[in-house]
Design an enzyme around this catalytic site. Structure first.
Site, short mmCIF file in Angstrom:
data_model
loop_
_atom_site.label_atom_id
_atom_site.label_comp_id
_atom_site.label_asym_id
_atom_site.label_seq_id
_atom_site.Cartn_x
_atom_site.Cartn_y
_atom_site.Cartn_z
N HIS B 12 0.82 -1.22 0.00
CA HIS B 12 0.00 0.00 0.00
C HIS B 12 0.86 1.27 0.00
CE1 HIS B 12 -0.33 -0.61 4.67
NE2 HIS B 12 0.71 0.14 4.39
N HIS B 59 -1.24 5.36 9.41
CA HIS B 59 0.12 5.88 9.50
C HIS B 59 0.09 7.28 10.09
CE1 HIS B 59 -0.09 2.94 6.21
NE2 HIS B 59 1.16 2.66 6.44
N HIS B 194 10.69 -3.66 3.70
CA HIS B 194 11.17 -2.28 3.65
C HIS B 194 11.47 -1.79 5.05
CE1 HIS B 194 6.82 -1.59 4.32
NE2 HIS B 194 6.98 -0.28 4.43
N GLU B 241 4.58 -5.19 8.49
CA GLU B 241 3.23 -5.05 7.93
C GLU B 241 2.72 -6.35 7.31
OE1 GLU B 241 3.13 -0.31 6.58
OE2 GLU B 241 3.45 -1.85 5.08
FE FE Z 1 2.10 0.98 5.61
#
Ligand code: FE
Ligand code: FE
Lengths: 118, 293, 293, 118
Positions: B12, B59, B194, B241
Site C-alpha cells: 500500500h 500511519h 522495507h 506489515e
Molecule cells: Fe504501511
C-alpha cells in the site's frame, strides 16, 4: 516471561518506552497534518515547539532538523515524516540522511534491488 | 449467505497511489509495476465484490499515540479520505457497510477478539492505495462498499503473526455466517520488505519476500510461527506489515487458487507485490492449525 | 518478583466520591455505606500495595464514540483527573507505573489479548472513586502508583464475562512474572445492580447481587458463563459493569480469603458494595477452567 | 451465528446501530464536558446544534429537553447526562422522568430498596 522489544542492529523498534519518551515530539509532528498548524509552525517554529512541551533536546533536534536525533529521542518515522514533507523532503532524502548517502546514492541503491543485510 | 470470493495481498505504498493520481503509470520507473498488476485487475474486474474488507494500518493520520488500538474495525456509513499532510488523495470517499461491520464485530468479539470499534474514521493511503490497485479508475464512486479493519503494526507489541492468522480465520467464519447474499473480497495490505529509518534504511530482502509470497498460499501456519523479531530482522521495521496478509489468508478457506502475482523492486523505498487468490467453493474449513495466540 | 497481595471489588458511583469530597460521609444517607467500608479500609491500611491495577470503565470522558476500545491499558507516567462536566474532583493526580504497564501489556498481547494502548489518559470517577474507597484521605498524593485497565461495558458487544475472567487470569500471570519486588493490588470496579435509563430506571436486584457477591469468591466460572443478556436483564443495563469484577477475580489465585464485604442500597441510583479478598500464598494457579472466550 | 443485541423490555441497550444513529447527538452532549463549550451552547443553543449535524428530531429533542426522546434517537445516557448536569438536573431527576414519577417518588423508591422487576 513475555517477549521483549526486538533488538535488530541498525533498526529502530518503536516500543512503549520510546513512545512515552517521544510523545511530545510525535504529537508536534503529527499536528502538521493540518494545514492551519503547518502555517502556525512555519510562522514561528520556536513558539510552536514551546506549546508542545518538548524536552530541550527534542526542541533542538526539530529546530535544527536533525532527523537522526529526532528518532533517537523517541520519534516515530511516520510522525517525523510529516515535518520532512513540510520541508519538501522525500522519504528517499531521509533514507540518504539516515545512511550517510546522498539522495542520489540512496535512490540508486534502491533501483539496484535495495540494500541487503545479513 | 455471504460468499467470500477472493483475497488480494497488496503493498500500500503511498507513491503507488501518487503515481496513479499524477498519471505516471507509464513512466519507465512505474511501468513494470503497473504492467504486473494488469492480469489481476482484469480478473478482478470480472469478479466484482459488493463489499471489500480491507485489512490495513493507519500511519499517524486517524490514530494518534494517545490511544493505539491493536485491532480495530470501522462501523460507519462512510469514511472520509484523510489529508496526511500533503493534501487528500483526489479519490472518491469510501462507502461503509455498517450492517456487515456490526455482524463481523459481534462475531469476532463473541470469539474473544478484543476489537476496538471506530464509529468515525478517516482512511489513509493504507486503505485507499489498495482500493486503487483493485480499481484504477473509480470515477465518482468506488465500485464496492468497504469494511476497514486496522492492525497495529507500528508500536511494539504488535499482535503476533499467529494472532493475525487466527483473526483471519474468525473473520472468514463471520463473513460466511452473514445472512445476506453478498459477494465479499478481503484485502491484506502492506509490505513487502522495507525499512524507512535507521542505518538499515533502504533494506530489501527479496529472498524472504519470495519465500513469503509462496508460503502465504501453501503454509500460512509456518508464517504465523515467525516472531516479531523475525519479521523485523528479515523484512525490516516496516516489513512487519506483512502480518496483515495473514489476516486475509486466514479468512480464505484451505482451497484457494493463485490467480496472479507480481513482485517489483522498488516502489520508492519498498519491495512491492501483489498476490491474488480465488477462494474455491467448498473451502469453508480452516487453512491451518494455528493456535489463537 | 512482584506479589499480588489483595483484590478489591467496589462500586464506583460518582456520588460516593462526591459525598467524600463534600464532607457528607456522616450524613444519615451516607453513613451506613461508609461505616460498612471501615473494616476493609483498616485492613488495607496495614497491607499497602506499591501499585494498584484498577479495572474500570470510562463514562464519556476520555473515550469518545469515534473510537471505543474493548480492553485498554494505560502506559503513561501520570494520569490527569478528568473534568466530567461538573469540574474535576479535588483529588491528587494519579501517578503511573509505566514499567509494570509495559510488562503487563506485552504479556497480555503475547497471550492473544488485543489491548488498546493509552499513552495519555484522563481518568474519571470510574478510577478515582475506587481509589478514594481504598484511601479516603490521600493528602497531596495517592499512596500508590496506578495501572489503569479499561473495559468497554457501555456499547454492545461488550467483552463476554468469560473473556473478562480469562483476561484476569492472564493479568495474574503477568503480575507474578514482573521481575521486581513490588506489592500489587487489583481493583475490579463498577456495579452492583443499577439501570439509569428506560422504563426500568431505578432497578435494584438484591437477590442477584447477593448471589454475585458470594459466587465471585467460590465459583467465578459460573459467573463467567452468564451472557450479556443475563447481566443486563438481572443487574440492569449498567449493572453489566460487574463483568469487571471478574477481571480482578481472575487475577487472584484459587486460594483467597474474604477479608470483608458490605452491601448497601442505595448510593444514588445504584446498589453499592465492597468485597475485599486477600490473595493467599501459594495460590499461583488458576481459579477456574474458563475458556478464553 | 454471533449473539444479537440483548432485548430486555424497558431497557435501552446501546449497540452499534444505536451508536451510529445517535452519533451527532452524543458528540454534542459529550462536548459539554468542556466549560468553554457549555458557555457557547448556553449562549445560542440552536446555533450550537447546527454545528453538530443533528437530525431535525434530535435537534428538537435537545432544544425541548425531551430526555426520553433523546435516548429513543440513539442517545447514550452517559452523554445525555452531561446536558442534564448543565441544566442542574440529577440522575434522580432523570430517573423520575424516565419512569413517569416525580423526583421525590423516584428517590423514595430507591431508598425503599429500589425498583424490582421479574
Ligand atoms: Fe504501511
Ligand atoms: Fe460506571
Amino acid at each position: 516471561m513475555p517477549s521483549s522489544t526486538p533488538e535488530v542492529p541498525g533498526t529502530y523498534v518503536f516500543d512503549v518506552a520510546q513512545s512515552n519518551r517521544g510523545y511530545a515530539l510525535n504529537r508536534l509532528c503529527g499536528s502538521l497534518k493540518d494545514a492551519a498548524n503547518r502555517e502556525r509552525f512555519s510562522a514561528d517554529e520556536a513558539a510552536y515547539c514551546d506549546a508542545y512541551g518538548l524536552s530541550p533536546e527534542q526542541r533542538e533536534a526539530i529546530l535544527q532538523r536533525d532527523w537522526t536525533r529526532m528518532l533517537d529521542l523517541g520519534g516515530s518515522i511516520f510522525y517525523v515524516f510529516k515535518l520532512a514533507v513540510l520541508d519538501k523532503k522525500s522519504m528517499q532524502d531521509l533514507g540518504g540522511i539516515f545512511t550517510g548517502m546522498t539522495t542520489e546514492e540512496f535512490v540508486k541503491a534502491l533501483n539496484a534491488g535495495g540494500r541487503s543485510f545479513g | 449467505m455471504a460468499e467470500l470470493i477472493w483475497g488480494l495481498a497488496t503493498s500500500h505504498v503511498p507513491s503507488i497511489g501518487a503515481a496513479m493520481d499524477n498519471g505516471k503509470t507509464e513512466d519507465p520507473y512505474w511501468k513494470p509495476l503497473f504492467d504486473g498488476y494488469a492480469p489481476a485487475r482484469e480478473w478482478m474486474a470480472k469478479h466484482t465484490p459488493d463489499v471489500a474488507i480491507i485489512v490495513y494500518n493507519d500511519h499517524a493520520n486517524a490514530i494518534e499515540l494517545n490511544m493505539t488500538p491493536m485491532f480495530a474495525i470501522g462501523t460507519a456509513d462512510a469514511y472520509k479520505v484523510a489529508d496526511e499532510g500533503w493534501g487528500s488523495r483526489n479519490v472518491p470517499p469510501v462507502a461503509g457497510a455498517p450492517e456487515l461491520s456490526e455482524h463481523i464485530l459481534v462475531s469476532l468479539v463473541d470469539e474473544g477478539f478484543d476489537m476496538t470499534v471506530c464509529q468515525e474514521l478517516e482512511v489513509d493511503h493504507g486503505l485507499t492505495v489498495p482500493l486503487s490497485v483493485y480499481c484504477p479508475d473509480p470515477g465518482d464512486a468506488w465500485p464496492c462498499a468497504v469494511v476497514p479493519i486496522l492492525v497495529n503494526v507500528i508500536q511494539y507489541p504488535q499482535p503476533t503473526a499467529a494472532r493475525c492468522l487466527a483473526l483471519g480465520e474468525a473473520l472468514g467464519r463471520a463473513i460466511r455466517s452473514f445472512p445476506k447474499d453478498l459477494k465479499v473480497a478481503v484485502f491484506g495490505t502492506g509490505g513487502m520488505s522495507h525499512q524507512l529509518a535507521g542505518a538499515r534504511a533502504g533494506l530489501i530482502n527479496e529472498k524472504f519476500d519470495r519465500m513469503f509470497l509462496e508460503t502465504i498460499e501453501t503454509d500460512p501456519a509456518a508464517l504465523a510461527a515467525l516472531s516479531r523479531e523475525d519479521y523485523i530482522r528479515e523484512a525490516g521495521s516496516e516489513g512487519i506489515e506483512l502480518i496483515m496478509w495473514l489476516v486475509m489468508r486466514g479468512a480464505l478457506g484451505p482451497g484457494i487458487r493463485r490467480v496472479h502475482e507480481t513482485y517489483h523492486v522498488p516502489a520508492s523505498n519498498t519491495a512491492a507485490a501483489l498476490a491474488l487468490f480465488e477462494n474455491l467453493p467448498g473451502g469453508a474449513g480452516q487453512p491451518s492449525g494455528a493456535s489463537p495466540r
